[in-house]
Write a protein that holds these residues in place. Structure first.
Motif, PDB file in Angstrom:
ATOM      1  N   TYR A 171       0.831  -1.207   0.000  1.00 43.28           N
ATOM      2  CA  TYR A 171       0.000   0.000   0.000  1.00 43.28           C
ATOM      3  C   TYR A 171       0.871   1.264   0.000  1.00 43.28           C
ATOM      4  CZ  TYR A 171      -3.024   3.773   1.425  1.00 43.28           C
ATOM      5  OH  TYR A 171      -3.686   4.974   1.479  1.00 43.28           O
ATOM      6  N   ALA A 172       1.935   1.276   0.813  1.00 42.14           N
ATOM      7  CA  ALA A 172       2.809   2.456   0.860  1.00 42.14           C
ATOM      8  C   ALA A 172       3.439   2.713  -0.503  1.00 42.14           C
ATOM      9  CB  ALA A 172       3.890   2.259   1.924  1.00 42.14           C
ATOM     10  N   THR A 173       3.857   1.649  -1.171  1.00 41.52           N
ATOM     11  CA  THR A 173       4.447   1.794  -2.503  1.00 41.52           C
ATOM     12  C   THR A 173       3.449   2.390  -3.485  1.00 41.52           C
ATOM     13  OG1 THR A 173       5.882  -0.111  -2.095  1.00 41.52           O
ATOM     14  CG2 THR A 173       5.569   0.543  -4.387  1.00 41.52           C
ATOM     15  N   ARG A 185       1.369   7.101  -6.422  1.00 41.24           N
ATOM     16  CA  ARG A 185       0.148   7.818  -6.831  1.00 41.24           C
ATOM     17  C   ARG A 185       0.278   9.302  -6.520  1.00 41.24           C
ATOM     18  NH1 ARG A 185      -4.304  10.121  -5.122  1.00 41.24           N
ATOM     19  NH2 ARG A 185      -3.659   9.902  -2.941  1.00 41.24           N
ATOM     20  N   ARG A 186       0.778   9.626  -5.343  1.00 40.47           N
ATOM     21  CA  ARG A 186       0.916  11.034  -4.971  1.00 40.47           C
ATOM     22  C   ARG A 186       1.997  11.731  -5.792  1.00 40.47           C
ATOM     23  NH1 ARG A 186      -0.433  11.863   1.444  1.00 40.47           N
ATOM     24  NH2 ARG A 186      -2.083  10.286   1.568  1.00 40.47           N
ATOM     25  N   LEU A 187       3.093  11.046  -6.057  1.00 37.59           N
ATOM     26  CA  LEU A 187       4.123  11.637  -6.907  1.00 37.59           C
ATOM     27  C   LEU A 187       3.588  11.916  -8.301  1.00 37.59           C
ATOM     28  CD1 LEU A 187       7.266   9.511  -5.929  1.00 37.59           C
ATOM     29  CD2 LEU A 187       6.805  11.898  -5.336  1.00 37.59           C
ATOM     30  N   ASP A 188       2.751  11.025  -8.796  1.00 35.35           N
ATOM     31  CA  ASP A 188       2.135  11.207 -10.110  1.00 35.35           C
ATOM     32  C   ASP A 188       1.230  12.437 -10.109  1.00 35.35           C
ATOM     33  OD1 ASP A 188       1.325  10.133 -12.840  1.00 35.35           O
ATOM     34  OD2 ASP A 188      -0.616  10.140 -11.827  1.00 35.35           O
ATOM     35  N   VAL A 189       0.460  12.607  -9.042  1.00 34.81           N
ATOM     36  CA  VAL A 189      -0.411  13.784  -8.924  1.00 34.81           C
ATOM     37  C   VAL A 189       0.419  15.065  -8.872  1.00 34.81           C
ATOM     38  CG1 VAL A 189      -2.036  15.009  -7.404  1.00 34.81           C
ATOM     39  CG2 VAL A 189      -2.319  12.564  -7.818  1.00 34.81           C
ATOM     40  N   PHE A 190       1.506  15.037  -8.063  1.00 36.86           N
ATOM     41  CA  PHE A 190       2.368  16.220  -7.966  1.00 36.86           C
ATOM     42  C   PHE A 190       2.961  16.587  -9.327  1.00 36.86           C
ATOM     43  CE2 PHE A 190       3.507  14.762  -3.398  1.00 36.86           C
ATOM     44  CZ  PHE A 190       2.281  15.203  -2.952  1.00 36.86           C
ATOM     45  N   GLU A 191       3.475  15.576 -10.029  1.00 34.13           N
ATOM     46  CA  GLU A 191       4.111  15.828 -11.331  1.00 34.13           C
ATOM     47  C   GLU A 191       3.111  16.403 -12.322  1.00 34.13           C
ATOM     48  OE1 GLU A 191       7.069  13.426 -14.259  1.00 34.13           O
ATOM     49  OE2 GLU A 191       5.210  12.416 -13.735  1.00 34.13           O
ATOM     50  N   ARG A 192       1.924  15.830 -12.396  1.00 37.58           N
ATOM     51  CA  ARG A 192       0.918  16.332 -13.331  1.00 37.58           C
ATOM     52  C   ARG A 192       0.432  17.716 -12.921  1.00 37.58           C
ATOM     53  NH1 ARG A 192      -3.652  13.727 -13.326  1.00 37.58           N
ATOM     54  NH2 ARG A 192      -3.284  12.403 -11.513  1.00 37.58           N
TER      55      ARG A 192
END
Length: 205
Positions: free
Chosen positions: A174-176, A181-188
């Motif tokens: 889950y942590a992975t 998922r959050r890094l993807d949101v930040f990047e976008r």
């Protein structure tokens, strides 16, 4: 978290069917992946193999005791092998090698360790707990506590896995997933902001 622990290929395939339904209706097709194995055993003539594979989509986690599988799952092979989904792991080189020894291959696999590190953490090598503690919640800094060599030697033991191991495996997966998922949101989000400013600047000329 909803966790399925199994060594049955039929249960794995049912989980994958549900995961694919969720992923296909989502704009971001992310799967968290992790592999557990006995880190202290293995030799040239008897190399280490994957003992447990964990997959996570949203809050649904599969903990598959693959070294005690009742039969091979071709659906799992196809799920991992294709490019429909983005698989995210942490320090993935060893995971790739271990899975390949069981004839499973992940092609579209992203390594979080190669993508991001906590800029305020001075450790040369940061682990999943360091990154998850910075991005999700500081409580994840304790996610590996109390799990040492003795516990790591038990991954290939006959099923069922002890509750402590199930909790460890599910939390890792889950942590992975959630970190990526959050890094993807930040990047976008950053990219979207850049595009917004470019358009606004163009209108001001």
């Amino acid at each position: 978290m909803k966790v399925l622990y199994t060594n049955a290929a039929s249960s794995v395939e049912a989980w994958i069917t549900n995961a694919e339904s969720s992923l296909d209706s989502s704009a971001r097709k992310i799967v968290g992946v992790d592999v557990e194995y006995d880190k202290l055993n293995g030799s040239y003539f008897s190399p280490k193999k994957a003992a447990v594979i964990q997959l996570c989509v949203g809050t649904d986690v599969l903990v598959y005791h693959i070294c005690h599988a009742d039969e091979r799952s071709e659906k799992l092979y196809e799920f991992l092998y294709g490019y429909r989904y983005t698989f995210a792991g942490f320090c993935v080189a060893e995971d790739r090698t271990l899975l390949s020894r069981s004839k499973y291959y992940i092609h579209n696999l992203k390594d979080i360790q190669a993508i991001w590190r906590d800029p305020d953490n001075k450790k040369r090598l940061q682990g999943l707990k360091d990154v998850a503690g910075a991005i999700i919640d500081p409580i994840y800094l304790e996610m590996k506590d109390g799990f040492g060599r003795k516990e790591h030697r038990m991954w290939a033991d006959p099923p069922p896995l002890p509750p402590k191991h199930l909790e460890y495996a599910a939390r890792d997966a889950y942590a992975t997933y959630e970190v990526y998922r959050r890094l993807d949101v930040f990047e976008r989000g950053f990219f979207s902001l850049f595009k917004h400013f470019e358009k606004k600047r163009g209108r001001d000329w």
